[in-house]
Design a protein around this motif. Structure first.
Motif, PDB file in Angstrom:
ATOM      1  N   ALA A  64     -43.141 -16.577 -35.068  1.00 22.90           N
ATOM      2  CA  ALA A  64     -44.329 -16.345 -35.968  1.00 22.90           C
ATOM      3  C   ALA A  64     -43.950 -16.565 -37.575  1.00 22.90           C
ATOM      4  O   ALA A  64     -44.680 -17.341 -38.388  1.00 22.90           O
ATOM      5  CB  ALA A  64     -44.737 -15.127 -35.971  1.00 22.90           C
ATOM      6  N   GLN A  65     -42.698 -16.165 -38.021  1.00 23.75           N
ATOM      7  CA  GLN A  65     -42.209 -16.271 -39.410  1.00 23.75           C
ATOM      8  C   GLN A  65     -41.418 -17.535 -39.649  1.00 23.75           C
ATOM      9  O   GLN A  65     -41.065 -17.758 -40.689  1.00 23.75           O
ATOM     10  CB  GLN A  65     -41.539 -15.164 -39.731  1.00 23.75           C
ATOM     11  CG  GLN A  65     -42.216 -13.860 -39.937  1.00 23.75           C
ATOM     12  CD  GLN A  65     -42.995 -13.698 -41.129  1.00 23.75           C
ATOM     13  OE1 GLN A  65     -43.097 -14.585 -41.952  1.00 23.75           O
ATOM     14  NE2 GLN A  65     -43.886 -12.572 -40.983  1.00 23.75           N
ATOM     15  N   ARG A 116     -39.725 -10.452 -39.633  1.00 21.21           N
ATOM     16  CA  ARG A 116     -40.861 -10.010 -40.865  1.00 21.21           C
ATOM     17  C   ARG A 116     -40.005  -9.756 -42.123  1.00 21.21           C
ATOM     18  O   ARG A 116     -40.709 -10.024 -43.015  1.00 21.21           O
ATOM     19  CB  ARG A 116     -41.631  -9.076 -40.321  1.00 21.21           C
ATOM     20  CG  ARG A 116     -40.920  -7.717 -40.008  1.00 21.21           C
ATOM     21  CD  ARG A 116     -41.907  -6.647 -39.448  1.00 21.21           C
ATOM     22  NE  ARG A 116     -41.247  -5.818 -38.388  1.00 21.21           N
ATOM     23  CZ  ARG A 116     -41.841  -4.693 -38.318  1.00 21.21           C
ATOM     24  NH1 ARG A 116     -43.047  -4.384 -38.444  1.00 21.21           N
ATOM     25  NH2 ARG A 116     -41.141  -3.994 -37.427  1.00 21.21           N
ATOM     26  N   ASN A 176     -53.223 -16.402 -32.061  1.00 18.12           N
ATOM     27  CA  ASN A 176     -52.017 -15.960 -33.176  1.00 18.12           C
ATOM     28  C   ASN A 176     -50.796 -15.687 -32.320  1.00 18.12           C
ATOM     29  O   ASN A 176     -50.603 -15.940 -31.060  1.00 18.12           O
ATOM     30  CB  ASN A 176     -52.483 -14.509 -33.441  1.00 18.12           C
ATOM     31  CG  ASN A 176     -52.855 -13.545 -32.375  1.00 18.12           C
ATOM     32  OD1 ASN A 176     -52.066 -13.466 -31.457  1.00 18.12           O
ATOM     33  ND2 ASN A 176     -54.049 -12.804 -32.928  1.00 18.12           N
ATOM     34  N   HIS A 222     -40.765  -7.487 -34.290  1.00 16.12           N
ATOM     35  CA  HIS A 222     -41.914  -7.167 -34.651  1.00 16.12           C
ATOM     36  C   HIS A 222     -42.759  -6.282 -33.332  1.00 16.12           C
ATOM     37  O   HIS A 222     -42.442  -6.438 -32.481  1.00 16.12           O
ATOM     38  CB  HIS A 222     -42.760  -8.337 -35.071  1.00 16.12           C
ATOM     39  CG  HIS A 222     -44.091  -8.006 -35.692  1.00 16.12           C
ATOM     40  ND1 HIS A 222     -45.347  -7.825 -35.090  1.00 16.12           N
ATOM     41  CD2 HIS A 222     -44.336  -8.278 -37.021  1.00 16.12           C
ATOM     42  CE1 HIS A 222     -46.182  -7.759 -35.796  1.00 16.12           C
ATOM     43  NE2 HIS A 222     -45.812  -7.781 -37.241  1.00 16.12           N
ATOM     44  N   VAL A 240     -37.302 -15.744 -37.246  1.00 14.10           N
ATOM     45  CA  VAL A 240     -36.807 -15.302 -38.655  1.00 14.10           C
ATOM     46  C   VAL A 240     -37.883 -13.805 -38.411  1.00 14.10           C
ATOM     47  O   VAL A 240     -38.813 -13.814 -37.775  1.00 14.10           O
ATOM     48  CB  VAL A 240     -37.763 -16.163 -39.740  1.00 14.10           C
ATOM     49  CG1 VAL A 240     -37.779 -15.255 -40.958  1.00 14.10           C
ATOM     50  CG2 VAL A 240     -36.860 -17.462 -39.761  1.00 14.10           C
ATOM     51  N   ASP A 287     -39.578 -15.301 -30.962  1.00 22.92           N
ATOM     52  CA  ASP A 287     -40.723 -15.226 -31.665  1.00 22.92           C
ATOM     53  C   ASP A 287     -40.445 -15.924 -32.940  1.00 22.92           C
ATOM     54  O   ASP A 287     -39.657 -15.789 -33.957  1.00 22.92           O
ATOM     55  CB  ASP A 287     -40.770 -13.547 -31.997  1.00 22.92           C
ATOM     56  CG  ASP A 287     -41.727 -13.184 -33.093  1.00 22.92           C
ATOM     57  OD1 ASP A 287     -42.563 -14.214 -33.692  1.00 22.92           O
ATOM     58  OD2 ASP A 287     -41.817 -12.082 -33.395  1.00 22.92           O
TER      59      ASP A 287
HETATM   60  C1  LIG Z   1     -41.957 -11.497 -36.640  1.00 19.55           C
HETATM   61  C2  LIG Z   1     -43.465 -11.669 -36.581  1.00 19.55           C
HETATM   62  N1  LIG Z   1     -43.893 -11.595 -35.144  1.00 19.55           N
HETATM   63  C3  LIG Z   1     -44.866 -11.671 -34.713  1.00 19.55           C
HETATM   64  C4  LIG Z   1     -45.932 -11.355 -35.798  1.00 19.55           C
HETATM   65  C5  LIG Z   1     -47.437 -11.241 -35.382  1.00 19.55           C
HETATM   66  O1  LIG Z   1     -48.101 -12.584 -35.813  1.00 19.55           O
HETATM   67  P1  LIG Z   1     -49.679 -12.890 -35.279  1.00 19.55           P
HETATM   68  O2  LIG Z   1     -50.263 -11.945 -36.514  1.00 19.55           O
HETATM   69  O3  LIG Z   1     -49.903 -14.390 -35.610  1.00 19.55           O
HETATM   70  O4  LIG Z   1     -49.881 -12.226 -34.315  1.00 19.55           O
HETATM   71  C6  LIG Z   1     -45.532 -11.408 -37.204  1.00 19.55           C
HETATM   72  C7  LIG Z   1     -46.567 -10.889 -38.205  1.00 19.55           C
HETATM   73  O5  LIG Z   1     -46.500 -10.723 -39.334  1.00 19.55           O
HETATM   74  C8  LIG Z   1     -44.263 -11.426 -37.370  1.00 19.55           C
HETATM   75  O6  LIG Z   1     -43.929 -11.252 -38.791  1.00 19.55           O
END
Ligand SMILES: Cc1ncc(COP(=O)(O)O)c(C=O)c1O
Length: 440
Positions: free
Chosen positions: A254-255, A228, A146, A173, A226, A252
């Motif tokens: 992720a989004q 959350r 993740n 996050h 981006v 980061d």
């Molecule tokens: C901005 C951001 N970074 C990191 C994460 C963590 O992602 P993951 O669940 O793939 O570890 C999230 C999860 O919503 C997120 O919104």
């Protein structure tokens, strides 16, 4: 009764998964459908009566509901539910679900060859597929479970001395924030947080906030592509600023990954952490860490004491969730068949429609960035007078069969609605009616 086969050989396996020599010349979607057949069954498991074949998926001609109507039947979602919480967890299409199941069947029916076949699929289709999709070299991509894992690896790997400083933002996050707290506690790294307002300001103002925070001991900047809440940062400009000042840049993503086209080399960051189970629609438990090859001297491996620049050793070793990872090839085929630029246009069409409906509601304040360059295409945050965001989540499920999320942050009692391509304007209308009813 399933067909009984005794010990398929590795060659059988590669043939049935479309991985034998020459299979790479298959059209992308066809190769993905082939990956669904990991058990070696003669029948194609993704081609059930109810679900269309991935090989037949055609690119939508525009962003509206009509153009995307043929895409929705690829998803398994219960017809009674509208899913608008993609920013938490994506909803993989049926072909991906099948590929995971078939991978587990393969590894359980014949562990030795099943495992080899899946590893082969990961090496030949997943890693190169990710690198091609996101503008990186294959050996710059490490697979993780993740974004959280990738964020930890990039942060704990960065070469820093006690007293060195890193600039992060107030909108990280916890997955991006915690590893820096770890570095502060373990290594005496000083962490400075730049305040970034919500909604985000114009690029020049965001850059000025970073430039002001960078001091003589600053060695790195670390921020979201981006957030959350769907705020989209000027990442390329921030990475250029970092480069000018001789700082490492850690992102980061992720989004961001999967919502719009991204070229990691062009972005100019040194490290980038991503989830693949959100906007890329991969199976849960998938992500990647990108480390630019030219930045390897700045990042240590958490696993390989004798690593070298040629073999940086960033990827966690040991037994992995091979069926889940191999199924990413199918998710990439799905995304490629649609096109990231079309996905972006569709997501933007849906969030623009949502915003236009929200603007009709008295007492509604949209907190997403004012322009497309400051807001992600698929995530919208807003406050609705008289409706607590935490209460809104179960109420909307009850009243409109719609899954959303709360976003009580930055001093706002906001609701987050994240609309991927499969959402329709009719579902958005139902959501808006539900919001009105929930407020009472
Ligand atoms: C901005 C951001 N970074 C990191 C994460 C963590 O992602 P993951 O669940 O793939 O570890 C999230 C999860 O919503 C997120 O919104």
């Amino acid at each position: 009764m399933p067909e009984h086969r005794s010990s398929p050989t590795r060659r059988d396996f590669l043939r049935t998964t479309g991985l034998a020599l020459g299979a790479r010349h298959l059209p992308a979607a066809g190769a993905g459908a082939a990956l669904g057949s990991l058990s070696g069954c003669a029948t194609e498991p993704t081609a059930t009566a109810d679900f269309p074949k991935l090989a037949d998926l055609t690119p939508p001609a525009g962003p509206d509901d009509d153009a995307w109507a043929h895409v929705r039947p690829y998803f398994v979602l219960d017809p009674g539910i509208s899913y608008m919480n993609n920013a938490s967890l994506g909803m993989p299409p049926r072909a991906v679900v099948d590929a995971v199941a078939e991978g587990y069947r393969a590894i359980s029916a014949e562990p030795l060859h099943g495992k080899h076949g899946l590893q082969e699929a990961i090496a030949r289709r997943v890693r190169p597929g990710l690198a091609a999709m996101f503008g990186a070299d294959v050996d710059e991509m490490s697979l993780t479970r993740n974004a959280t894992e990738a964020l930890h690896l990039q942060t704990i790997g960065l070469d820093l001395e006690p007293g060195d400083e890193v600039v992060i933002t107030t909108q990280e996050h916890p997955a991006g924030h915690k590893p820096w707290m770890y570095r502060a506690a373990r290594d005496g790294v000083s962490v400075r947080e730049v305040f970034l307002p919500s909604p985000l300001e114009e690029t020049e103002a965001t850059l000025a906030r970073f430039a002001e925070a960078i001091g003589p001991r600053t060695r790195a900047v670390s921020f979201c592509h981006v957030t959350r809440g769907g705020h989209r940062y000027p990442v390329k400009a921030l990475c250029a600023l970092a480069r000018e000042r001789g700082l490492a840049s850690l992102v980061d993503g992720a989004q961001a990954i999967g919502q719009f086209p991204i070229d990691l080399h062009d972005l100019g960051c040194d490290a980038y952490a991503a989830s693949l189970h959100k906007w890329v629609l991969g199976p849960a438990g998938t992500g990647f860490l990108y480390v630019r090859s030219g930045a390897r001297d700045r990042f240590a491996s958490a696993f390989e004491p004798t690593r070298s620049i040629e073999t940086p050793g960033y990827e966690p070793g040991g037994t992995a969730d091979f069926p889940v990872r191999a199924a990413l090839a199918t998710a990439l085929d799905f995304v490629n068949a649609l096109g990231l630029d079309r996905i972006e246009a569709r997501c933007r069409f849906l969030s623009d429609y949502l915003k236009s409906r929200l603007e009709e509601l008295p007492g509604c304040t949209i907190r997403s960035g004012a322009t497309p360059d400051r807001s992600a295409p698929g995530s919208t945050i807003f406050e609705l007078q008289g409706l607590n965001a935490l209460d809104a989540v179960p109420r909307l499920e009850e009243l409109a069969g719609t899954h959303i999320d709360e976003h009580q942050r930055d001093g706002h009692d906001a609701i987050r609605v994240s609309t991927h391509v499969y959402v329709t304007t009719a579902e958005i209308d139902r959501l808006v009616e539900g919001l009105v009813a929930a407020r009472g």
